[in-house]
Design a protein around this motif. Structure first.
Motif, PDB file in Angstrom:
ATOM      1  N   SER A   1       1.256  11.117  -8.058  1.00  0.00           N
ATOM      2  CA  SER A   1       0.323  11.590  -7.045  1.00  0.00           C
ATOM      3  C   SER A   1       1.028  12.484  -6.035  1.00  0.00           C
ATOM      4  O   SER A   1       2.101  12.152  -5.529  1.00  0.00           O
ATOM      5  CB  SER A   1      -0.303  10.398  -6.318  1.00  0.00           C
ATOM      6  OG  SER A   1      -0.953  10.818  -5.135  1.00  0.00           O
TER       7      SER A   1
ATOM      8  N   HIS B   1      -9.164   1.613  -2.350  1.00  0.00           N
ATOM      9  CA  HIS B   1      -7.926   2.059  -2.998  1.00  0.00           C
ATOM     10  C   HIS B   1      -6.804   1.070  -2.674  1.00  0.00           C
ATOM     11  O   HIS B   1      -6.535   0.774  -1.518  1.00  0.00           O
ATOM     12  CB  HIS B   1      -7.555   3.468  -2.550  1.00  0.00           C
ATOM     13  CG  HIS B   1      -8.638   4.462  -2.835  1.00  0.00           C
ATOM     14  ND1 HIS B   1      -8.984   4.839  -4.117  1.00  0.00           N
ATOM     15  CD2 HIS B   1      -9.475   5.134  -1.998  1.00  0.00           C
ATOM     16  CE1 HIS B   1      -9.973   5.711  -4.060  1.00  0.00           C
ATOM     17  NE2 HIS B   1     -10.297   5.902  -2.786  1.00  0.00           N
TER      18      HIS B   1
ATOM     19  N   LYS C   1      -1.989  15.271  -9.542  1.00  0.00           N
ATOM     20  CA  LYS C   1      -0.726  14.687  -9.995  1.00  0.00           C
ATOM     21  C   LYS C   1       0.194  15.803 -10.450  1.00  0.00           C
ATOM     22  O   LYS C   1      -0.207  16.689 -11.193  1.00  0.00           O
ATOM     23  CB  LYS C   1      -0.952  13.697 -11.133  1.00  0.00           C
ATOM     24  CG  LYS C   1      -1.649  12.449 -10.656  1.00  0.00           C
ATOM     25  CD  LYS C   1      -1.654  11.377 -11.709  1.00  0.00           C
ATOM     26  CE  LYS C   1      -2.424  10.210 -11.127  1.00  0.00           C
ATOM     27  NZ  LYS C   1      -1.870   8.953 -11.414  1.00  0.00           N
TER      28      LYS C   1
ATOM     29  N   ALA D   1      -3.025   5.182  -5.601  1.00  0.00           N
ATOM     30  CA  ALA D   1      -4.356   5.013  -6.197  1.00  0.00           C
ATOM     31  C   ALA D   1      -5.410   5.931  -5.582  1.00  0.00           C
ATOM     32  O   ALA D   1      -6.496   6.077  -6.134  1.00  0.00           O
ATOM     33  CB  ALA D   1      -4.794   3.558  -6.059  1.00  0.00           C
TER      34      ALA D   1
ATOM     35  N   TRP E   1       0.817  -1.212   0.000  1.00  0.00           N
ATOM     36  CA  TRP E   1       0.000   0.000   0.000  1.00  0.00           C
ATOM     37  C   TRP E   1       0.854   1.267   0.000  1.00  0.00           C
ATOM     38  O   TRP E   1       0.494   2.276  -0.570  1.00  0.00           O
ATOM     39  CB  TRP E   1      -0.953   0.008   1.203  1.00  0.00           C
ATOM     40  CG  TRP E   1      -2.172   0.824   0.922  1.00  0.00           C
ATOM     41  CD1 TRP E   1      -3.312   0.409   0.289  1.00  0.00           C
ATOM     42  CD2 TRP E   1      -2.381   2.207   1.240  1.00  0.00           C
ATOM     43  NE1 TRP E   1      -4.198   1.453   0.195  1.00  0.00           N
ATOM     44  CE2 TRP E   1      -3.665   2.567   0.773  1.00  0.00           C
ATOM     45  CE3 TRP E   1      -1.616   3.174   1.867  1.00  0.00           C
ATOM     46  CZ2 TRP E   1      -4.188   3.836   0.918  1.00  0.00           C
ATOM     47  CZ3 TRP E   1      -2.145   4.448   2.011  1.00  0.00           C
ATOM     48  CH2 TRP E   1      -3.421   4.777   1.547  1.00  0.00           C
TER      49      TRP E   1
ATOM     50  N   SER F   1      -3.571   1.336  -3.150  1.00  0.00           N
ATOM     51  CA  SER F   1      -2.294   1.902  -2.705  1.00  0.00           C
ATOM     52  C   SER F   1      -2.454   3.400  -2.479  1.00  0.00           C
ATOM     53  O   SER F   1      -3.464   3.990  -2.884  1.00  0.00           O
ATOM     54  CB  SER F   1      -1.205   1.658  -3.752  1.00  0.00           C
ATOM     55  OG  SER F   1      -1.483   2.408  -4.923  1.00  0.00           O
TER      56      SER F   1
END
Length: 165
Positions: free
Chosen positions: A96, A81, A91, A86, A30, A83
């Protein structure tokens, strides 16, 4: 007749072109992995911080950062989500902002830990002055502040810090 003698430097540095990998610190799928060479370069750590000193400082920094984000991360995982990358977020340069802020928090925690742990190490052999100690303490506090701000930005809460005088 003159002689110019060059002694080896007292501080060994590891240039970015050094092919010897330092490794990575991971904390499960994660969380983003932390590249030790990239951390060393970003935080301007020279060769006086050996890999054996760097690794535990980074491991602790990862653990501290994850500890601060644990409840938030659990909620994001329950939302589905897979990770941190994610989780919907802005961005920047294709990555991210949460991942960038996580990395910044880990880097800053690690640098603060190293400043505090190795503040008594002086390669020049000179006696340390009190103002040098105070400067190191201030530097460590600035890194801790930056780490806290990065975590708070991920959490979406205010950076405001109030100090009683």
């Amino acid at each position: 007749m003159s002689l110019i003698a060059a002694a080896p430097s007292l501080v060994r540095t590891t240039p970015p072109s050094d092919p010897a990998p330092l490794g990575k610190v991971t904390a499960g799928a994660w969380w983003p992995e932390i590249d030790l060479a990239a951390l060393r370069d970003a935080m301007r750590l020279d060769g006086t911080i050996t890999p054996q000193r760097l690794l535990p400082a980074v491991q602790e920094a990862v653990a501290a950062t994850i500890g601060q984000l644990a409840d938030w991360a659990k909620s994001r995982e329950e939302e589905g989500h897979a990770s941190l990358a994610a989780v919907p977020a802005l961005k920047v340069d294709g990555e991210s902002i949460n991942v960038q802020r996580f990395r910044r928090a880990v880097h800053c925690h690690a640098k603060a830990n190293l400043i505090e742990r190795y503040s008594d190490y002086d390669t020049t052999g000179r006696e340390r002055r009190k103002d040098q100690d105070e400067a190191r303490e201030d530097q460590a506090e600035h890194h801790r502040r930056d780490a806290t701000w990065a975590v708070r930005d991920i959490l979406g809460v205010s950076r405001t810090t109030v100090e009683l005088i």
